[in-house]
Design a protein around this motif. Structure first.
Motif, PDB file in Angstrom:
ATOM      1  N   GLN A   1       5.062   0.909  15.781  1.00 53.12           N
ATOM      2  CA  GLN A   1       5.642  -0.337  15.278  1.00 53.12           C
ATOM      3  C   GLN A   1       4.585  -1.340  14.839  1.00 53.12           C
ATOM      4  O   GLN A   1       4.906  -2.343  14.198  1.00 53.12           O
ATOM      5  N   ASP A   2       3.320  -1.114  15.168  1.00 53.61           N
ATOM      6  CA  ASP A   2       2.253  -2.030  14.762  1.00 53.61           C
ATOM      7  C   ASP A   2       1.703  -1.713  13.378  1.00 53.61           C
ATOM      8  O   ASP A   2       0.832  -2.435  12.883  1.00 53.61           O
ATOM      9  N   TYR A   3       2.200  -0.654  12.759  1.00 51.45           N
ATOM     10  CA  TYR A   3       1.696  -0.246  11.454  1.00 51.45           C
ATOM     11  C   TYR A   3       2.651  -0.649  10.349  1.00 51.45           C
ATOM     12  O   TYR A   3       3.865  -0.597  10.511  1.00 51.45           O
ATOM     13  N   LEU A   4       2.084  -1.044   9.222  1.00 52.94           N
ATOM     14  CA  LEU A   4       2.852  -1.648   8.141  1.00 52.94           C
ATOM     15  C   LEU A   4       3.307  -0.637   7.091  1.00 52.94           C
ATOM     16  O   LEU A   4       4.372  -0.806   6.501  1.00 52.94           O
ATOM     17  N   TYR A   5       2.470   0.339   6.827  1.00 54.40           N
ATOM     18  CA  TYR A   5       2.761   1.276   5.739  1.00 54.40           C
ATOM     19  C   TYR A   5       2.568   2.707   6.240  1.00 54.40           C
ATOM     20  O   TYR A   5       1.659   2.984   7.034  1.00 54.40           O
ATOM     21  N   TRP A   6       3.410   3.588   5.723  1.00 50.59           N
ATOM     22  CA  TRP A   6       3.412   4.988   6.135  1.00 50.59           C
ATOM     23  C   TRP A   6       3.490   5.900   4.922  1.00 50.59           C
ATOM     24  O   TRP A   6       4.132   5.562   3.918  1.00 50.59           O
TER      25      TRP A   6
ATOM     26  N   GLY B   1      -6.480  28.423  16.676  1.00 49.14           N
ATOM     27  CA  GLY B   1      -7.929  28.451  16.565  1.00 49.14           C
ATOM     28  C   GLY B   1      -8.450  28.047  15.199  1.00 49.14           C
ATOM     29  O   GLY B   1      -9.662  27.826  15.041  1.00 49.14           O
ATOM     30  N   GLY B   2      -7.558  27.952  14.237  1.00 49.08           N
ATOM     31  CA  GLY B   2      -7.959  27.599  12.882  1.00 49.08           C
ATOM     32  C   GLY B   2      -8.176  26.111  12.703  1.00 49.08           C
ATOM     33  O   GLY B   2      -8.033  25.311  13.639  1.00 49.08           O
ATOM     34  N   SER B   3      -8.501  25.754  11.458  1.00 49.13           N
ATOM     35  CA  SER B   3      -8.812  24.365  11.121  1.00 49.13           C
ATOM     36  C   SER B   3      -8.124  23.968   9.827  1.00 49.13           C
ATOM     37  O   SER B   3      -7.822  24.815   8.979  1.00 49.13           O
ATOM     38  N   LEU B   4      -7.909  22.685   9.697  1.00 51.73           N
ATOM     39  CA  LEU B   4      -7.397  22.096   8.462  1.00 51.73           C
ATOM     40  C   LEU B   4      -8.051  20.738   8.267  1.00 51.73           C
ATOM     41  O   LEU B   4      -8.476  20.098   9.244  1.00 51.73           O
ATOM     42  N   ARG B   5      -8.093  20.305   7.023  1.00 52.93           N
ATOM     43  CA  ARG B   5      -8.539  18.947   6.723  1.00 52.93           C
ATOM     44  C   ARG B   5      -7.421  18.238   5.989  1.00 52.93           C
ATOM     45  O   ARG B   5      -7.090  18.601   4.853  1.00 52.93           O
ATOM     46  N   LEU B   6      -6.844  17.249   6.634  1.00 52.24           N
ATOM     47  CA  LEU B   6      -5.780  16.465   6.041  1.00 52.24           C
ATOM     48  C   LEU B   6      -6.389  15.267   5.317  1.00 52.24           C
ATOM     49  O   LEU B   6      -7.373  14.687   5.773  1.00 52.24           O
ATOM     50  N   SER B   7      -5.776  14.906   4.206  1.00 51.91           N
ATOM     51  CA  SER B   7      -6.218  13.755   3.437  1.00 51.91           C
ATOM     52  C   SER B   7      -5.057  12.796   3.241  1.00 51.91           C
ATOM     53  O   SER B   7      -3.896  13.216   3.185  1.00 51.91           O
ATOM     54  N   CYS B   8      -5.387  11.528   3.101  1.00 54.86           N
ATOM     55  CA  CYS B   8      -4.382  10.504   2.833  1.00 54.86           C
ATOM     56  C   CYS B   8      -4.967   9.546   1.812  1.00 54.86           C
ATOM     57  O   CYS B   8      -5.911   8.803   2.113  1.00 54.86           O
ATOM     58  N   GLY B   9      -4.420   9.591   0.613  1.00 53.25           N
ATOM     59  CA  GLY B   9      -4.863   8.713  -0.440  1.00 53.25           C
ATOM     60  C   GLY B   9      -4.022   7.450  -0.498  1.00 53.25           C
ATOM     61  O   GLY B   9      -2.800   7.509  -0.316  1.00 53.25           O
ATOM     62  N   ALA B  10      -4.678   6.321  -0.736  1.00 53.76           N
ATOM     63  CA  ALA B  10      -3.983   5.037  -0.761  1.00 53.76           C
ATOM     64  C   ALA B  10      -4.089   4.383  -2.127  1.00 53.76           C
ATOM     65  O   ALA B  10      -5.129   4.462  -2.793  1.00 53.76           O
TER      66      ALA B  10
ATOM     67  N   VAL C   1       0.860  -1.187   0.000  1.00 50.91           N
ATOM     68  CA  VAL C   1       0.000   0.000   0.000  1.00 50.91           C
ATOM     69  C   VAL C   1       0.893   1.232   0.000  1.00 50.91           C
ATOM     70  O   VAL C   1       1.829   1.322   0.801  1.00 50.91           O
ATOM     71  N   GLN C   2       0.613   2.148  -0.866  1.00 48.28           N
ATOM     72  CA  GLN C   2       1.323   3.428  -0.875  1.00 48.28           C
ATOM     73  C   GLN C   2       0.377   4.511  -0.407  1.00 48.28           C
ATOM     74  O   GLN C   2      -0.770   4.584  -0.866  1.00 48.28           O
TER      75      GLN C   2
END
Length: 123
Positions: A108-113, A15-24, A2-3
């Motif tokens: 350490q329990d996660y496979l992809y970053w 006080g501001g906001s952001l929306r982060l996205s992560c596409g796989a 997985v990438q």
């Protein structure tokens, strides 16, 4: 395999906001639990949000509970992190990660970053 590719970071005032996205990439996105971590300079990588395979369950540490919201869209192979009421101490590189074990906050329990996206909060 997985990438993961994060986006949506930036510089905001407190006080501001952001929306982060992560596409796989790949067709097995829905078989992974997804989480967001962050890492500030000189500090260890810190868990900030996790979500189950179908999005029905989420969990957060107390430090961000009520301000951060994780969600996912399996049809789009994307996981999101809505970050509100940002504080200067939220400044860090934010990473998404894919794993097989729900409920863990250990890197350490996660496979992809992913490669990370910078969030900078000014006071």
């Amino acid at each position: 395999q997985v990438q993961l590719v994060e986006s949506g970071g930036g510089s905001v005032q407190a006080g501001g906001s952001l929306r982060l996205s992560c596409g796989a990439s790949g067709r097995t996105f829905s078989s992974y639990v997804m989480s967001w971590f962050r890492q500030a300079p000189g500090k260890e990588r810190e868990f900030v949000a996790g979500i189950s395979w179908n999005g029905g369950n989420t969990y957060y540490p107390d430090s961000v509970k009520g301000r951060f919201t994780i969600s996912r869209d399996n049809a789009k192979n994307t996981v999101y992190l809505q970050v509100n009421s940002l504080k200067p101490e939220d400044t860090a590189v934010y990473y998404c990660a894919a794993g097989r074990t729900y409920g863990t906050s250990r890197p350490q329990d996660y496979l992809y970053w992913g490669q990370g996206t910078q969030v900078t909060v000014s006071s």
